[in-house]
Design an enzyme around this catalytic site. Structure first.
Site, PDB file in Angstrom:
ATOM      1  CG  ASN A 177      51.137  38.411  45.368  1.00 34.85           C
ATOM      2  OD1 ASN A 177      52.227  38.972  45.227  1.00 34.85           O
ATOM      3  ND2 ASN A 177      50.421  38.510  46.473  1.00 34.85           N
TER       4      ASN A 177
ATOM      5  NE  ARG B  84      48.678  41.463  41.091  1.00 38.00           N
ATOM      6  CZ  ARG B  84      49.207  41.381  42.322  1.00 38.00           C
ATOM      7  NH1 ARG B  84      48.498  40.914  43.324  1.00 38.00           N
ATOM      8  NH2 ARG B  84      50.448  41.768  42.548  1.00 38.00           N
TER       9      ARG B  84
ATOM     10  CD  GLU C  18      48.480  34.665  47.200  1.00 38.11           C
ATOM     11  OE1 GLU C  18      48.535  34.436  48.417  1.00 38.11           O
ATOM     12  OE2 GLU C  18      48.173  35.785  46.728  1.00 38.11           O
TER      13      GLU C  18
ATOM     14  CG  HIS D 216      45.443  46.111  49.078  1.00 37.73           C
ATOM     15  ND1 HIS D 216      44.370  46.282  48.234  1.00 37.73           N
ATOM     16  CD2 HIS D 216      45.958  44.892  48.757  1.00 37.73           C
ATOM     17  CE1 HIS D 216      44.235  45.221  47.455  1.00 37.73           C
ATOM     18  NE2 HIS D 216      45.181  44.365  47.754  1.00 37.73           N
TER      19      HIS D 216
END
Lengths: 200, 355
Positions: B234, B232, B274, B202
């Site tokens: 994105n 999650r 995503e 990251h």
């Protein structure tokens, strides 16, 4: 403190002798010789008797440290360039046993390449003792053609393999021992800013 | 298998379309409400936004945990083409073989359960038979024996699953990205990142590290339990419906970003989402990371009035560093101006789903 904010970049805490090691291998490049010479006081006869110094003068601003290193009294071998030094390191590690400590000092590109050799022998990178000395030049892999360019001091620069204009992204792969080079004018071909000497 | 099972989202036909060249990719009208619109309010806010990955609204991308839609065959064909040109998009370090088998099992089980008309998995001890009807595959193999499959298990199943896949090894209190197949990524390189830990891969992301986002996310993920996946969303934007926006091919797709005009925003600019799901793997204790991508062009987005109102408001509130990181800078304002024509200023309801 360069690169303190690049979280993928290794930290190079500095050479310090691991007193309990049964064998010490020092691979030094250029100014990296100074990292060992600076702690010469910690090199007891016992440590020196178990030590092997591999040295290449590259990057030493014309000042070789052969004499000073040889004076230490450990087994000493000098290579003419980095490639044979890495080859010799490979041989030494293949004949090493448990309890061997590896010390690397020199430019970041050199440390990265030597780490790759060590990794091939199953050595945990966290156990290798490192110190960054000398130029801040970066070893850069072109993300497009995968070619590696050594000693990059400016960004952008021209990939030595595919010829694309690359900027150096602040992202480092230990596996590849390199920073990532990304095409800077992909969106507007030809729109290349003048290079800045960022990594002297 | 539950014979009474009837899915709302049950793709029968697959679009014949491309993600390059003539870019014929599009969503059927019936597929638009399937899209996982990522903004639950009108203002952009960075958050880890992790929630349990449990079956969600029927007809939405959340109905099944591994989602298959009308783009399945076209995506698999594009993936095969990417891999033929650049085999380094698939990586698996040697110690990941057990996690590969875990992944193969999970993806076969989930797809066969959700879409029994498309996929069948027969298990008889370690003798398994896998039928993939859309791709015309009927293979029998020995689970755990790589020599009985035409490819490594991860390579094999990823070529039959929508979405990019990364596998993480868990050790030393960290997650290490040690395998994956990444052919539709938003500008990151698996070949460069393979072998990195959570913080390392990251590293290029701006702002979030200073906010402690990654430290919190890692701590949470290290405790992920088998059978309790999380997800999650994105997002970014892509010009033309191009799946392969990798750094490797940036010189091919970078120029697209200069081609947006007020006249072509509706056709060219795509919201790219995503749906990321994370699964603890039972045998290896590794983690499966599925990055399931969806693309929708602006003139499809605005067919849902709520989304047409919300998207320009979110884009206006995006911090400039993030706009730059996501590569939106050149066309953000042009896109906002176009979208504003579909925003009458009316309030929007909470949540991501259409009214």
């Amino acid at each position: 403190m360069q690169g303190a904010t690049i979280r993928s970049r290794p930290v190079y805490p500095g050479l310090a002798i691991a007193p309990l090691a049964r064998r010490h291998i020092f691979a030094l490049e250029g100014e990296g010789a100074g990292a060992l010479l600076d702690i010469a006081g910690d090199l007891t006869p016992e440590v020196l008797g178990r030590s092997q110094i591999l040295y290449v003068a590259r990057g030493s601003l014309g000042v070789g440290h052969h004499g000073a290193l040889q004076t230490l009294g450990a087994a000493f071998w000098a290579a003419p360039t980095v490639q044979p030094l890495l080859g010799r390191l490979d041989v030494e590690l293949s004949r090493s046993h448990m309890g061997t400590r590896l010390y690397l000092a020199g430019t970041e590109g050199f440390i990265g390449q030597a780490m790759q050799v060590a990794a091939a022998h199953g050595i945990d990178p966290a156990s290798v003792i490192t110190e960054h000395r000398g130029s801040r030049a970066r070893r850069v892999q072109c993300v497009h053609c995968k070619g590696v360019t050594e000693g990059v001091t400016a960004s952008p620069f021209t990939c030595g393999h595919c010829g694309l204009n690359l900027y150096v992204r602040d992202h480092y792969s230990r596996r590849l021992g390199a920073f990532q080079g990304v095409n800077i004018d992909a969106e507007e071909p030809g729109a290349v800013p003048p290079p800045e000497e960022l990594y002297l | 298998m539950d014979t009474a099972y009837s899915a709302t989202h049950r793709p029968e036909t697959f679009r014949d379309e491309t993600f390059r060249g003539d870019f014929s990719y599009a969503n059927s009208p019936g597929n638009i409400r399937h899209f996982p619109f990522p903004f639950h309010e009108d203002h952009y806010r960075y958050s880890v936004n992790i929630e349990p990955h449990v079956p969600g609204l029927p007809g939405s991308a959340f109905e099944h945990l591994i989602d298959v839609d009308e783009h399945y065959l076209a995506e698999m064909a594009d993936r095969a083409q990417v891999l033929a040109e650049d085999p380094l998009r698939y990586q698996a370090l040697p110690h990941m073989m057990l996690a590969q088998w875990d992944t193969l099992e999970l993806l076969m089980e989930e797809q066969a359960r959700a879409y029994p008309h498309l996929f069948t998995l027969e298990r008889n001890g370690d003798q398994w038979r896998w039928i993939n009807r859309p791709l015309g595959i009927d293979d029998t193999f020995t689970f755990g024996d790589p020599s009985t499959l035409p490819r490594e298990p991860l390579d094999y199943i990823c070529r039959q699953t929508q979405g990019d896949i990364a596998l993480m090894d868990q050790r030393e209190g960290n997650l290490w990205m040690d395998a994956g197949m990444i052919t539709a990524q938003a500008d990151w390189s698996l070949d460069f990142d393979v072998g990195m830990n959570f913080h390392e891969w990251h590293a290029p992301v701006p702002l979030a590290p200073q906010m402690g986002v990654f430290d919190r996310a890692l701590k949470y993920l290290l405790n992920l339990q088998v059978g309790k996946p999380v997800r999650r969303l994105n997002w970014t934007m892509t010009i033309n419906p191009r799946l392969d926006t990798s750094p490797e091919t940036y010189p091919k797709w970078g120029p697209d970003r200069t081609t947006v005009t007020p006249e072509n925003v509706g056709q060219k600019v795509h919201l790219r989402v995503e749906l990321q799901s994370l699964w603890r793997l039972p045998r290896s204790n590794g983690m499966l990371f599925v990055i399931r991508g969806y693309m929708m062009r602006m003139d499809e987005v605005v067919t849902v009035p709520k989304w047409g109102r919300r998207l320009p408001r979110v884009l206006e509130s995006l911090p400039p560093e993030l706009a730059e990181y996501k590569g939106l800078s050149r066309y953000r304002q042009t896109t906002i101006d176009w979208l504003k024509r579909h925003d009458d200023g009316a309030p929007t309801s909470p949540g991501i789903f259409p009214d």
